[in-house]
Design a protein around this motif. Structure first.
Motif, PDB file in Angstrom:
ATOM      1  N   GLN A 196     -19.636   3.028   5.418  1.00 12.05           N
ATOM      2  CA  GLN A 196     -18.652   4.015   5.869  1.00 12.05           C
ATOM      3  C   GLN A 196     -17.350   3.845   5.094  1.00 12.05           C
ATOM      4  N   GLU A 197     -17.252   4.553   4.006  1.00 13.45           N
ATOM      5  CA  GLU A 197     -16.074   4.453   3.151  1.00 13.45           C
ATOM      6  C   GLU A 197     -14.793   4.821   3.897  1.00 13.45           C
ATOM      7  N   SER A 198     -14.903   5.729   4.848  1.00 15.65           N
ATOM      8  CA  SER A 198     -13.720   6.197   5.577  1.00 15.65           C
ATOM      9  C   SER A 198     -13.059   5.100   6.407  1.00 15.65           C
ATOM     10  N   ALA A 199     -13.774   4.017   6.663  1.00 21.25           N
ATOM     11  CA  ALA A 199     -13.210   2.921   7.457  1.00 21.25           C
ATOM     12  C   ALA A 199     -12.233   2.063   6.652  1.00 21.25           C
ATOM     13  N   ILE A 200     -12.280   2.191   5.328  1.00 16.29           N
ATOM     14  CA  ILE A 200     -11.394   1.410   4.459  1.00 16.29           C
ATOM     15  C   ILE A 200     -10.144   2.232   4.157  1.00 16.29           C
ATOM     16  N   PRO A 201      -8.964   1.711   4.429  1.00 19.70           N
ATOM     17  CA  PRO A 201      -7.737   2.469   4.157  1.00 19.70           C
ATOM     18  C   PRO A 201      -7.580   2.744   2.671  1.00 19.70           C
TER      19      PRO A 201
ATOM     20  N   PHE B 172     -11.692  -6.934  -2.806  1.00 21.57           N
ATOM     21  CA  PHE B 172     -12.898  -6.136  -2.563  1.00 21.57           C
ATOM     22  C   PHE B 172     -12.560  -4.662  -2.336  1.00 21.57           C
ATOM     23  N   VAL B 173     -11.543  -4.411  -1.514  1.00 22.83           N
ATOM     24  CA  VAL B 173     -11.230  -3.022  -1.176  1.00 22.83           C
ATOM     25  C   VAL B 173     -10.505  -2.305  -2.310  1.00 22.83           C
ATOM     26  N   ALA B 174     -10.198  -3.032  -3.379  1.00 20.32           N
ATOM     27  CA  ALA B 174      -9.643  -2.390  -4.570  1.00 20.32           C
ATOM     28  C   ALA B 174     -10.730  -1.641  -5.334  1.00 20.32           C
ATOM     29  N   ASP B 175     -11.981  -1.971  -5.058  1.00 19.42           N
ATOM     30  CA  ASP B 175     -13.101  -1.337  -5.767  1.00 19.42           C
ATOM     31  C   ASP B 175     -14.139  -0.865  -4.747  1.00 19.42           C
ATOM     32  N   ILE B 176     -13.887   0.282  -4.173  1.00 11.88           N
ATOM     33  CA  ILE B 176     -14.788   0.830  -3.154  1.00 11.88           C
ATOM     34  C   ILE B 176     -16.177   1.085  -3.725  1.00 11.88           C
ATOM     35  N   GLU B 177     -16.249   1.480  -4.993  1.00  7.56           N
ATOM     36  CA  GLU B 177     -17.550   1.739  -5.601  1.00  7.56           C
ATOM     37  C   GLU B 177     -18.422   0.490  -5.617  1.00  7.56           C
TER      38      GLU B 177
ATOM     39  N   ILE C 272      -2.204  -4.432   2.684  1.00 11.32           N
ATOM     40  CA  ILE C 272      -3.056  -4.362   3.872  1.00 11.32           C
ATOM     41  C   ILE C 272      -2.987  -5.688   4.623  1.00 11.32           C
ATOM     42  N   ASP C 273      -2.605  -5.640   5.880  1.00  9.97           N
ATOM     43  CA  ASP C 273      -2.460  -6.849   6.692  1.00  9.97           C
ATOM     44  C   ASP C 273      -3.784  -7.611   6.748  1.00  9.97           C
ATOM     45  N   LYS C 274      -3.750  -8.890   6.439  1.00 10.85           N
ATOM     46  CA  LYS C 274      -4.964  -9.699   6.410  1.00 10.85           C
ATOM     47  C   LYS C 274      -5.651  -9.737   7.774  1.00 10.85           C
ATOM     48  N   ASN C 275      -4.886  -9.577   8.842  1.00  8.17           N
ATOM     49  CA  ASN C 275      -5.457  -9.671  10.186  1.00  8.17           C
ATOM     50  C   ASN C 275      -6.341  -8.477  10.545  1.00  8.17           C
ATOM     51  N   ILE C 276      -6.168  -7.377   9.815  1.00  3.68           N
ATOM     52  CA  ILE C 276      -7.001  -6.211  10.096  1.00  3.68           C
ATOM     53  C   ILE C 276      -7.947  -5.886   8.946  1.00  3.68           C
ATOM     54  N   LEU C 277      -7.729  -6.512   7.797  1.00  3.68           N
ATOM     55  CA  LEU C 277      -8.555  -6.213   6.631  1.00  3.68           C
ATOM     56  C   LEU C 277     -10.035  -6.504   6.873  1.00  3.68           C
ATOM     57  N   GLU C 278     -10.336  -7.682   7.406  1.00  2.00           N
ATOM     58  CA  GLU C 278     -11.737  -8.033   7.618  1.00  2.00           C
ATOM     59  C   GLU C 278     -12.381  -7.128   8.663  1.00  2.00           C
ATOM     60  N   SER C 279     -11.596  -6.703   9.668  1.00  2.00           N
ATOM     61  CA  SER C 279     -12.166  -5.797  10.672  1.00  2.00           C
ATOM     62  C   SER C 279     -12.505  -4.451  10.039  1.00  2.00           C
TER      63      SER C 279
END
Length: 205
Positions: A130-135, A114-119, A143-150
């Motif tokens: 809030q796009e800025s929340a996604i690294p 999902f985060v591979a395609d921000i658009e 990206i560590d799975k434990n923080i990805l969903e957060s």
């Protein structure tokens, strides 16, 4: 040449249509090569998915059976899928003689795609996202799975759809993803598409 493909996926059955749309490039190859792509099997838990996969191997000996599960962690690029699953996650699983063409991982989880395609995320969630929340990274599998969903929940909590919820949102996000973007940012996803395409379209001399 392969004439029939079955894909067994870890995840809720409600994700079937989303994956069906995401796999459209593979379905197009299958149609062109007259390969039957059977209805995707979303089997729930990792264990249930593996069991269904093993049953299918015996039930459909002439078909090409595929297992697709979450890695649930980082995967060394030199490590083969069966090796990874046996050593880190499921040490009792039979690795089919280490034939890795049957085994694929979502690294580290489906949400990495999902985060591979921000658009696509912005399109789905709309105002308040809030796009800025996604690294920002060109390699989402890091990206560590434990923080990805957060990250996803923070990015989406102010939208009209509320914070990210796998059951309610994931299928529709899958339908919006740009496959090319995901393949570029997630090597394990690219491997799935590349290998299955090669299996259906073998090189000719």
């Amino acid at each position: 040449m392969v004439k029939e493909i079955h894909i067994y996926i870890e995840g809720d059955p409600q994700l079937r249509q989303g994956f069906r749309h995401f796999f459209q490039p593979l379905y197009k190859v299958a149609k062109r090569q007259k390969v039957t792509m059977k209805t995707l099997k979303l089997c729930g838990s990792r264990g249930d998915t593996y069991k269904a996969f093993r049953i299918a191997l015996k039930k459909h000996p002439d078909a090409f059976i595929v297992l697709l599960v979450d890695a649930e962690g980082a995967v060394d690029e030199q490590q083969k899928p069966w090796e990874y699953l046996k050593n880190r996650v499921e040490d009792k699983w039979d690795s089919l003689g280490n034939d890795n063409t049957h085994c694929y991982l979502m690294v580290q989880t489906m949400e990495s795609w999902f985060v591979a395609d921000i658009e696509a995320l912005k399109d789905y969630y709309g105002k308040g996202f809030q796009e800025s929340a996604i690294p920002k990274t060109s390699q989402v599998e890091n990206i560590d799975k434990n923080i990805l969903e957060s990250f996803l929940k923070v990015a989406t909590r102010k939208t009209i759809k509320k914070e990210y919820h796998k059951t309610r949102h994931a299928a529709q996000i899958l339908e919006r993803l740009d496959v090319a973007k995901v393949r570029q940012a997630a090597p394990s996803c690219d491997r799935l598409f590349t290998t299955l395409t090669q299996i259906m379209e073998p090189a000719t001399d």
